[in-house]
Design an enzyme around this catalytic site. Sequence first.
Site, PDB file in Angstrom:
ATOM      1  CE  LYS A 283      -3.338  -1.908   2.685  1.00 34.55           C
ATOM      2  NZ  LYS A 283      -4.931  -1.909   2.259  1.00 34.55           N
TER       3      LYS A 283
ATOM      4  NE  ARG B 186     -10.226 -10.255  -1.203  1.00 31.68           N
ATOM      5  CZ  ARG B 186     -11.008 -10.215  -2.610  1.00 31.68           C
ATOM      6  NH1 ARG B 186     -11.312 -10.516  -3.157  1.00 31.68           N
ATOM      7  NH2 ARG B 186     -11.067  -8.753  -2.008  1.00 31.68           N
TER       8      ARG B 186
END
EC number: 3.4.11.23
Length: 429
Positions: free
Chosen positions: A207, A281
Site C-alpha cells: 500500500k 478474504r
Amino acid sequence: MSTQMSVFLSTQAAQPQWGEKALISFAEQGATIHLQQTQDFSAIQRAARKLDNQGIRTAFLAGEGWDLESIWAFYQGYRDAKKRNTVEWKALAAAEQVELEARIKATDWTRDIINKSAEEVAPRQLATMAAEFIKSLAPDHVSYRIVKDKDLLTEGWEGIYAVGRGSERTSAMLQLDYNPTGDENAPVFACLVGKGITFDSGGYSLKPSNMMSAMKADMGGSGMITGALGLAIMRGFNKRVKLILCCAENMVSGRALKLGDIITYKNGKTVEIMNTDAEGRLVLADGLIYASEQKPQLIIDCATLTGAAKNALGNDYHALLSYDESLSQQALAAAKEENEALWALPLAEFHREMLPSNFADLSNISNGDYTPGASTAAAFLSYFVEGYQKGWLHFDCSATYRKSASDKWAAGATGMGVKMLARILMQQA
C-alpha cells in the site's frame, strides 16, 4: 470558556445573534441545542461534536427531553479517541439505564480496541482481549481456545497462517464458545466470524503511505462483531454462539506470501494469490470453514474487506451482501430500528464466476476492468460457506473507522454496527 457545562434541549430557534438556524447557543446557565424537530438525533450528535471541539470536557445533560436515544446520540458525538470527555445525565428508568450502560460498555470496548496501535494489539493479543471481554460478561458460560502459529497448520487453517507468516508476530484463531444453555451438546445457533488483520501493509502488493496510515484499524470487523456479541449478552441473549476471529499481521519479509503462491484450504479449495493486499478474504475463509463445521442456523461475518465498498458508500454506511434476500431484509430493518446506517450491495451467482485462475480453483481477486470489488470479494467467501444461499450475512464494514473527524464523529473508531448486529442476533434467535 469553562470546561464544565450544562446542556439543554430546545425545539425553539436560537436568538438571532447566534445566526440563522443556529444549532447551539450559550447563556449563563449553559448551552442549548436547538432542534428543528423533536428526537433529531443527528443534530444532537453534531452539537456534541461542536462542544468537544470547543473544549467542553464535562457535559451535564440538564432539563427536559433527554431520553435514552438522545443521551446516546450525544455520547456518540462527544466521545473522542483520547477519551477526554465526561457525560453526566439525570437518572433514567431502570431498564433504559441498563440498556444505555450496556451500549456504552460494548461500543467503548469496540472503539478502544480499534483505536489502539498495532504495537499494542498484535494478532494473539487481539484474540486474547476479545476472549477476555466476552468472558467477563458471562464467566460461567464462556470457554475458548486460541490456535496459534504452527498449530494453525496442524489443524488445517492455511489461510490465516499464510497471510501472517511474513510477520514476526504469530497469527492466531480465536474459537470462543458462548453457551448459556447448560447443555454441552446444545446446537450452535450462530457463528460470528471476524477479520482480525491487526496491521495491513498490503504485503508485496504494498500500500502507499496514505492508504497504510489507518491500517491498524483493519481488524475493525473483529472489534465490531465482538462488541455486538457482548451487547447481545448484556441484553439477555440466551442461545449458543461461537465467535471466530481470524487474526494476522500482513507484512513484508523473506517469509511473506508471494504472488503466484497457492493456498489449499481445509475444504479442498485451492486459491492462487494474485494480490497480497486482498488478504482479508484469505483469513476469513478459514473462519467460515470452521463456522460451517458447527452447522449453525446463522453465519455472520464482519470485515473491513474492500476499498470498493468504501468507495461506494463512504464512511457513513456499512455494506451488506447476502444471497439470502429474506434475511437481508430483516438485517436492513434491524439497522433501521437501531438508527444505524446499512446499505445492501448486489451479490449474484455470476459474481462467483469472476474469480478464475489458471493454476487453482480460484484467484483471490477478480479479473478485468471495472469489476465490482465488494461483490466479488463476497462471492469469493461464498466458496467457504456450506449452504451459502441461506442463513449467511456478510458485512463489509465501511463505517468502523474514520481517518479524520466529521461533523458527527471524532477521528478514529465509531462503534457503528454493534447495536445493529446485536439486534439481528436477538431477533433471529
